[in-house]
Design a protein around this motif. Structure first.
Motif, PDB file in Angstrom:
ATOM      1  N   PHE A 207       0.833  -1.197   0.000  1.00  0.00           N
ATOM      2  CA  PHE A 207       0.000   0.000   0.000  1.00  0.00           C
ATOM      3  C   PHE A 207       0.867   1.246   0.000  1.00  0.00           C
ATOM      4  CE2 PHE A 207      -2.174  -3.464   2.105  1.00  0.00           C
ATOM      5  CZ  PHE A 207      -3.328  -3.554   1.345  1.00  0.00           C
ATOM      6  N   GLN A 208       0.304   2.299  -0.566  1.00  0.00           N
ATOM      7  CA  GLN A 208       1.005   3.570  -0.635  1.00  0.00           C
ATOM      8  C   GLN A 208       0.991   4.254   0.731  1.00  0.00           C
ATOM      9  OE1 GLN A 208       0.300   5.547  -4.732  1.00  0.00           O
ATOM     10  NE2 GLN A 208      -1.599   4.473  -4.276  1.00  0.00           N
ATOM     11  N   GLY A 209       1.967   5.116   0.936  1.00  0.00           N
ATOM     12  CA  GLY A 209       2.061   5.829   2.193  1.00  0.00           C
ATOM     13  C   GLY A 209       2.797   5.022   3.244  1.00  0.00           C
ATOM     14  N   GLY A 210       2.805   5.537   4.452  1.00  0.00           N
ATOM     15  CA  GLY A 210       3.515   4.858   5.525  1.00  0.00           C
ATOM     16  C   GLY A 210       3.351   5.586   6.835  1.00  0.00           C
ATOM     17  N   PRO A 211       4.143   5.211   7.847  1.00  0.00           N
ATOM     18  CA  PRO A 211       3.930   5.741   9.194  1.00  0.00           C
ATOM     19  C   PRO A 211       4.518   7.116   9.445  1.00  0.00           C
ATOM     20  CG  PRO A 211       5.723   4.167   9.219  1.00  0.00           C
ATOM     21  CD  PRO A 211       5.162   4.147   7.826  1.00  0.00           C
ATOM     22  N   GLY A 212       5.215   7.692   8.449  1.00  0.00           N
ATOM     23  CA  GLY A 212       5.877   8.954   8.737  1.00  0.00           C
ATOM     24  C   GLY A 212       6.824   8.769   9.903  1.00  0.00           C
ATOM     25  N   ASN A 213       6.686   9.613  10.927  1.00  0.00           N
ATOM     26  CA  ASN A 213       7.519   9.475  12.118  1.00  0.00           C
ATOM     27  C   ASN A 213       6.766   8.866  13.298  1.00  0.00           C
ATOM     28  OD1 ASN A 213       9.811  10.518  10.859  1.00  0.00           O
ATOM     29  ND2 ASN A 213       9.242  12.629  11.336  1.00  0.00           N
ATOM     30  N   GLN A 275      10.881  -7.608   1.972  1.00  0.00           N
ATOM     31  CA  GLN A 275      10.879  -7.144   3.354  1.00  0.00           C
ATOM     32  C   GLN A 275      11.481  -5.758   3.423  1.00  0.00           C
ATOM     33  OE1 GLN A 275      12.881  -9.785   6.092  1.00  0.00           O
ATOM     34  NE2 GLN A 275      13.053  -8.223   7.689  1.00  0.00           N
ATOM     35  N   THR A 276      10.778  -4.844   4.097  1.00  0.00           N
ATOM     36  CA  THR A 276      11.290  -3.510   4.383  1.00  0.00           C
ATOM     37  C   THR A 276      11.022  -3.214   5.857  1.00  0.00           C
ATOM     38  OG1 THR A 276       9.237  -2.287   3.938  1.00  0.00           O
ATOM     39  CG2 THR A 276      10.648  -2.796   2.035  1.00  0.00           C
ATOM     40  N   SER A 277      11.316  -2.016   6.274  1.00  0.00           N
ATOM     41  CA  SER A 277      11.068  -1.632   7.668  1.00  0.00           C
ATOM     42  C   SER A 277       9.589  -1.407   7.943  1.00  0.00           C
ATOM     43  CB  SER A 277      11.847  -0.359   8.015  1.00  0.00           C
ATOM     44  OG  SER A 277      11.396   0.721   7.211  1.00  0.00           O
ATOM     45  N   THR A 278       8.765  -1.364   6.901  1.00  0.00           N
ATOM     46  CA  THR A 278       7.338  -1.079   7.108  1.00  0.00           C
ATOM     47  C   THR A 278       6.414  -2.178   6.594  1.00  0.00           C
ATOM     48  OG1 THR A 278       7.212   0.170   5.018  1.00  0.00           O
ATOM     49  CG2 THR A 278       7.696   1.414   7.039  1.00  0.00           C
ATOM     50  N   GLU A 279       6.948  -3.189   5.863  1.00  0.00           N
ATOM     51  CA  GLU A 279       6.073  -4.260   5.404  1.00  0.00           C
ATOM     52  C   GLU A 279       6.882  -5.503   5.061  1.00  0.00           C
ATOM     53  OE1 GLU A 279       4.055  -2.831   1.911  1.00  0.00           O
ATOM     54  OE2 GLU A 279       5.701  -3.414   0.604  1.00  0.00           O
ATOM     55  N   VAL A 280       6.198  -6.648   5.158  1.00  0.00           N
ATOM     56  CA  VAL A 280       6.760  -7.930   4.764  1.00  0.00           C
ATOM     57  C   VAL A 280       5.739  -8.625   3.880  1.00  0.00           C
ATOM     58  CG1 VAL A 280       7.560 -10.192   5.549  1.00  0.00           C
ATOM     59  CG2 VAL A 280       8.096  -8.151   6.880  1.00  0.00           C
ATOM     60  N   LEU A 289       0.398 -12.917   1.341  1.00  0.00           N
ATOM     61  CA  LEU A 289       0.063 -12.233   2.573  1.00  0.00           C
ATOM     62  C   LEU A 289       1.013 -11.065   2.777  1.00  0.00           C
ATOM     63  CD1 LEU A 289       0.260 -15.658   3.423  1.00  0.00           C
ATOM     64  CD2 LEU A 289      -1.454 -14.709   4.972  1.00  0.00           C
ATOM     65  N   GLY A 290       0.477  -9.920   3.130  1.00  0.00           N
ATOM     66  CA  GLY A 290       1.294  -8.747   3.396  1.00  0.00           C
ATOM     67  C   GLY A 290       1.081  -8.265   4.810  1.00  0.00           C
ATOM     68  N   VAL A 291       2.161  -8.190   5.580  1.00  0.00           N
ATOM     69  CA  VAL A 291       2.096  -7.718   6.964  1.00  0.00           C
ATOM     70  C   VAL A 291       2.619  -6.283   6.995  1.00  0.00           C
ATOM     71  CG1 VAL A 291       2.773  -8.157   9.349  1.00  0.00           C
ATOM     72  CG2 VAL A 291       2.543 -10.079   7.746  1.00  0.00           C
ATOM     73  N   GLN A 292       1.784  -5.368   7.502  1.00  0.00           N
ATOM     74  CA  GLN A 292       2.150  -3.963   7.545  1.00  0.00           C
ATOM     75  C   GLN A 292       2.618  -3.573   8.944  1.00  0.00           C
ATOM     76  OE1 GLN A 292       2.180  -2.019   4.779  1.00  0.00           O
ATOM     77  NE2 GLN A 292       1.550  -3.852   3.646  1.00  0.00           N
ATOM     78  N   CYS A 293       3.332  -2.464   9.022  1.00  0.00           N
ATOM     79  CA  CYS A 293       3.873  -2.002  10.299  1.00  0.00           C
ATOM     80  C   CYS A 293       2.781  -1.644  11.292  1.00  0.00           C
ATOM     81  CB  CYS A 293       4.797  -0.804  10.086  1.00  0.00           C
ATOM     82  SG  CYS A 293       3.976   0.643   9.369  1.00  0.00           S
ATOM     83  N   ASP A 294       1.563  -1.358  10.816  1.00  0.00           N
ATOM     84  CA  ASP A 294       0.435  -1.033  11.695  1.00  0.00           C
ATOM     85  C   ASP A 294      -0.318  -2.281  12.143  1.00  0.00           C
ATOM     86  OD1 ASP A 294      -1.186  -1.714   9.414  1.00  0.00           O
ATOM     87  OD2 ASP A 294      -0.885   0.310   8.676  1.00  0.00           O
ATOM     88  N   SER A 295       0.243  -3.467  11.871  1.00  0.00           N
ATOM     89  CA  SER A 295      -0.294  -4.777  12.269  1.00  0.00           C
ATOM     90  C   SER A 295      -1.507  -5.216  11.462  1.00  0.00           C
ATOM     91  CB  SER A 295      -0.621  -4.812  13.774  1.00  0.00           C
ATOM     92  OG  SER A 295       0.532  -4.541  14.537  1.00  0.00           O
ATOM     93  N   ARG A 528      -2.511   6.765   5.272  1.00  0.00           N
ATOM     94  CA  ARG A 528      -1.073   6.491   5.229  1.00  0.00           C
ATOM     95  C   ARG A 528      -0.339   7.563   4.409  1.00  0.00           C
ATOM     96  NH1 ARG A 528       0.762   0.876   5.708  1.00  0.00           N
ATOM     97  NH2 ARG A 528       2.026   1.289   3.850  1.00  0.00           N
ATOM     98  N   MET A 529      -0.904   7.939   3.272  1.00  0.00           N
ATOM     99  CA  MET A 529      -0.258   8.945   2.435  1.00  0.00           C
ATOM    100  C   MET A 529      -0.274  10.309   3.118  1.00  0.00           C
ATOM    101  SD  MET A 529      -1.713   7.668  -1.271  1.00  0.00           S
ATOM    102  CE  MET A 529      -0.644   8.661  -2.305  1.00  0.00           C
ATOM    103  N   THR A 530      -1.359  10.596   3.834  1.00  0.00           N
ATOM    104  CA  THR A 530      -1.409  11.857   4.569  1.00  0.00           C
ATOM    105  C   THR A 530      -0.318  11.905   5.632  1.00  0.00           C
ATOM    106  OG1 THR A 530      -3.806  11.942   4.237  1.00  0.00           O
ATOM    107  CG2 THR A 530      -2.886  13.401   5.904  1.00  0.00           C
ATOM    108  N   ARG A 531      -0.111  10.799   6.322  1.00  0.00           N
ATOM    109  CA  ARG A 531       0.929  10.775   7.348  1.00  0.00           C
ATOM    110  C   ARG A 531       2.307  10.965   6.735  1.00  0.00           C
ATOM    111  NH1 ARG A 531       1.659  12.878  11.479  1.00  0.00           N
ATOM    112  NH2 ARG A 531      -0.337  12.113  12.273  1.00  0.00           N
ATOM    113  N   GLU A 532       2.546  10.448   5.559  1.00  0.00           N
ATOM    114  CA  GLU A 532       3.827  10.673   4.901  1.00  0.00           C
ATOM    115  C   GLU A 532       3.989  12.134   4.503  1.00  0.00           C
ATOM    116  OE1 GLU A 532       6.607   8.669   4.161  1.00  0.00           O
ATOM    117  OE2 GLU A 532       5.644   7.490   5.729  1.00  0.00           O
TER     118      GLU A 532
END
Length: 688
Positions: A207-213, A275-280, A289-295, A528-532
């Motif tokens: 998915f686009q976007g991410g957790p920002g900080n 695998q990245t710091s925000t998704e696997v 299956l995609g696991v996101q940093c927001d669980s 997610r995109m807004t947070r980025e």
């Protein structure tokens, strides 16, 4: 001088050169005419308030004397009724759930928005209902206000999965004294079912976007021949290749297993694809299956799948509707959200194993519950639900809370509302109590504004003056931008507008008055995109959920997706949600956000009966929610009285901050230190 009016055509005899405009292209579907469009007929049943009881006369016809209707005939022979307010058809049209429709309207408009400083808008569409007559969602969009003659205006929408019927509806905002909007024809095109998407291995789960900080990430991934374990900030997911199960374990607030999932498709051969710091991303020939940093875990089947949930908790605030599940107790919970392709006409398919009788292991008492702001489940651990999915369908499962609660920020103040008429000298004073200001009326149309794809300022110089004053006072600038009322559901387009406003006007936040409802994946990416975009900024999200003001997944006040809401700093719930007394459960389980999304939850509490405004503020504190600085949350007409009420709350909040500074690192801080102190400080103010 022509008085502004919406003119609804009664009969269309001819439009001379515009005759082809009367044709509606079925696009392979079928054309449905709006029933009773001729207002002169006894069966028309149009009214201006949207309330059937108020709009119907004894004969069931519109009463012109009470509705402000008058008859006109144009020079071209077309007969019109003139209406100077919003309009709702009282006749219904049968609709198909999760089917795409095109509203096709023949319109002639000549309105100068500058006469109302840009606030005029006409929203046309359908007000839709479920089989029980409940208004589930209003599918509306902004119609053109300057057409240079007759024009066929069309827009496409998809019905809610609960929809069975609908009514033609027009919202009319801020009419100028001059101009016209004439409607000579209105029809629906019921489109054929949309084809199912095709997801290949590794697709459909990023998915686009991410957790920002925000403090959310993939913490660790372990792979052995027996299992793959993915640890996020808030959850541990164990993919057991031998037992074909997925275990969801909560890590924040209370470490425990929440659910065990059984897959009918084998997990053997499951491998880490990326695998990245925000998704696997994991996958084999059967599943991705995609696991996101927001669980959130998105599951994409490549063959028919039966996914069975067996709960390890009973849950308390449990809701299950249209395939969507929300379960939480006093420590956390889980959600399940099917993503059935929009417009496919397909429902979410599940077996909730519902049986009559008392609630014991394996039995549910919450199936079909959604619009209920008091119900608490008595279900015991061990209940089970099956979801059936085909290729092209997806399902999201999540564990919450997804991140640690922001204790420090929760004591630093809330938010207030500012308008173009607000004296900027007040900002320095308000900065003691607030981190952000909602900039309400600086753009053309706030609530309901969906005309066009850009947010246009009413007065750029005035907006920049307020932005500068807020910044100087150390307050985050959060202008009114609503994904729910935006002209489409494309998160990329909306995010581009938010980014443009950030870069052009030096704002560092946004206020979202609702987000898409049944389009929950679009809502997820939008947040997610807004947070980025605003990595360190403040996002304030009005998350109540109504038919006219959405929130994922179904626009219902009692059902949420914490993996979406956690991207906000503040949420604002409770608008038009009615409850009574200090024991009302909604403020604890929904409004407070504590142990749910773990952002800071506030509440529009004016419908919370049986308590004073100060008592409502303090009850929110007991649930670890916070109060806003909005005037509607304190009912006194006096500014001074409202300030006095807030000072009582602020004094207690300040004492609670000292408790956190002294003991915040202790285990079970909330139960051991915070809650006892909050009760002590509230004694004598709250009812026994």
């Amino acid at each position: 001088m022509i008085r502004y009016a919406i003119l609804l055509a009664c009969t269309v005899l001819s439009l001379s050169a515009g005759q082809p405009l009367l044709d509606v292209d079925p696009r392979g579907g079928r054309v449905l005419r709006i029933p009773g469009f001729d207002l002169r007929l006894s069966g028309a049943n149009f009214g201006s308030s949207g309330n059937p009881a108020a709009d119907q006369g004894e004969s069931g016809t519109v009463q012109s004397s009470s509705q402000g209707l008058s008859y006109q005939r144009g020079e071209d022979g077309i007969g019109y009724y003139m209406l100077d307010r919003s309009l709702t058809s009282l006749q219904t049209m049968t609709l198909i759930p999760n089917r795409s429709y095109i509203l096709s309207v023949l319109i002639n408009a000549d309105v100068d928005r500058n006469r109302t400083n840009g606030t005029t808008e006409i929203n046309l569409g359908l007000r839709t209902y479920d089989g029980g007559g409940k208004n589930v969602i209003d599918n509306l969009n902004g119609a053109p206000l300057a057409t240079a003659g007759w024009q066929r205006w069309e827009w496409e929408f998809t019905t809610d999965p609960r929809t069975t019927h609908g009514r033609f509806h027009a919202n009319v905002y801020d009419l100028p004294k001059e101009g016209h909007v004439w409607i000579a024809d209105a029809a629906l095109v019921e489109l054929p079912p949309k084809p199912m998407p095709i997801y290949g291995r590794g697709e459909g789960v990023t998915f686009q976007g991410g957790p920002g900080n925000l403090p959310m990430r993939i913490e660790r991934v372990e792979s052995t021949p027996q299992a793959i374990r993915v640890r996020t900030t808030g959850a541990l997911y164990t993919f057991d290749l031998a037992t074909e199960t997925i275990t969801a374990r909560q890590l924040i607030e209370q470490e425990r297993d929440l659910a065990i999932w059984k897959s009918s498709l084998t997990l053997k051969g499951l491998a880490i694809l990326s695998q990245t710091s925000t998704e696997v991303v994991l996958g084999n020939d059967n599943l991705t299956l995609g696991v996101q940093c927001d669980s959130l875990v998105m599951v994409v089947p490549h063959n028919d799948l039966v996914l069975t949930l067996t709960s390890r908790i009973g849950g308390e605030w449990n809701r299950l509707a249209a395939g969507h599940l929300f379960v939480r107790d006093g420590y956390g919970g889980m959600t399940v959200n099917p993503d059935i392709p929009l417009g496919s006409g397909r429902p979410a398919r599940l077996d909730a194993n519902v049986r009559p009788g008392r609630v014991v292991s394996g039995e549910l008492d919450f199936s079909g519950r959604s619009d209920d702001q008091v119900f608490l489940s008595q279900a015991k651990p061990g209940w089970s639900i099956k979801w059936y999915l085909s290729p092209g369908e997806r399902i999201g499962i999540s564990t919450f809370p997804p991140r640690l609660y922001p204790w420090k920020e929760s004591f630093e103040g809330s938010f207030f509302i500012t308008r173009s008429s607000t004296p900027v000298e007040r900002y320095a004073k308000w900065s003691r109590y607030a981190r952000a200001g909602i900039m309400w009326d600086f753009f053309r149309r706030s609530w309901g504004g969906s005309q066009g794809g850009k947010f246009l300022l009413r007065n750029e110089a005035e907006f920049r003056r307020h932005v500068a004053a807020l910044k100087q006072a150390g307050i985050h600038r959060a202008p009114y931008l609503s994904p729910y009322f935006y002209s489409n559901r494309n998160p990329v387009e909306f995010a581009a507008e938010a980014r443009r406003i950030r870069d052009t006007y030096d704002v560092d936040g946004a206020y979202y008055d609702g987000i898409p409802s049944q389009e929950w994946v679009s809502a997820y990416e939008t947040m997610r995109m807004t947070r980025e975009i605003f990595k360190d900024g403040v996002i304030i999200y009005h998350n109540t959920g109504h038919a006219s003001n959405g929130t994922a997944p179904l626009g219902e006040p009692s059902m949420k997706i914490p993996a979406i809401e956690t991207y906000a700093n503040f949420t604002y719930a409770g608008e038009l949600v009615y409850g009574y007394g200090k024991d009302w459960a909604y403020p604890k389980y929904i409004a407070s956000q504590y142990r749910m999304a773990n952002c800071i939850g506030t509440m529009k509490s004016s419908q919370w009966a049986g308590l004073t405004p100060t008592q409502r503020d303090l009850m929110l504190l007991l649930h670890n929610g916070r109060a806003s600085l909005l005037p509607q949350d304190r009912e006194s007409p006096s500014d001074q009285a409202r300030q006095d009420q807030f000072q009582i709350y602020w004094g207690i909040l300040s004492e609670l901050r000292k408790t956190w500074e002294q003991n915040g690192n202790a285990a079970n801080f909330f139960e051991t230190y915070y809650l006892p102190k909050a009760k002590e400080l509230s004694k004598g103010v709250l009812p026994e």
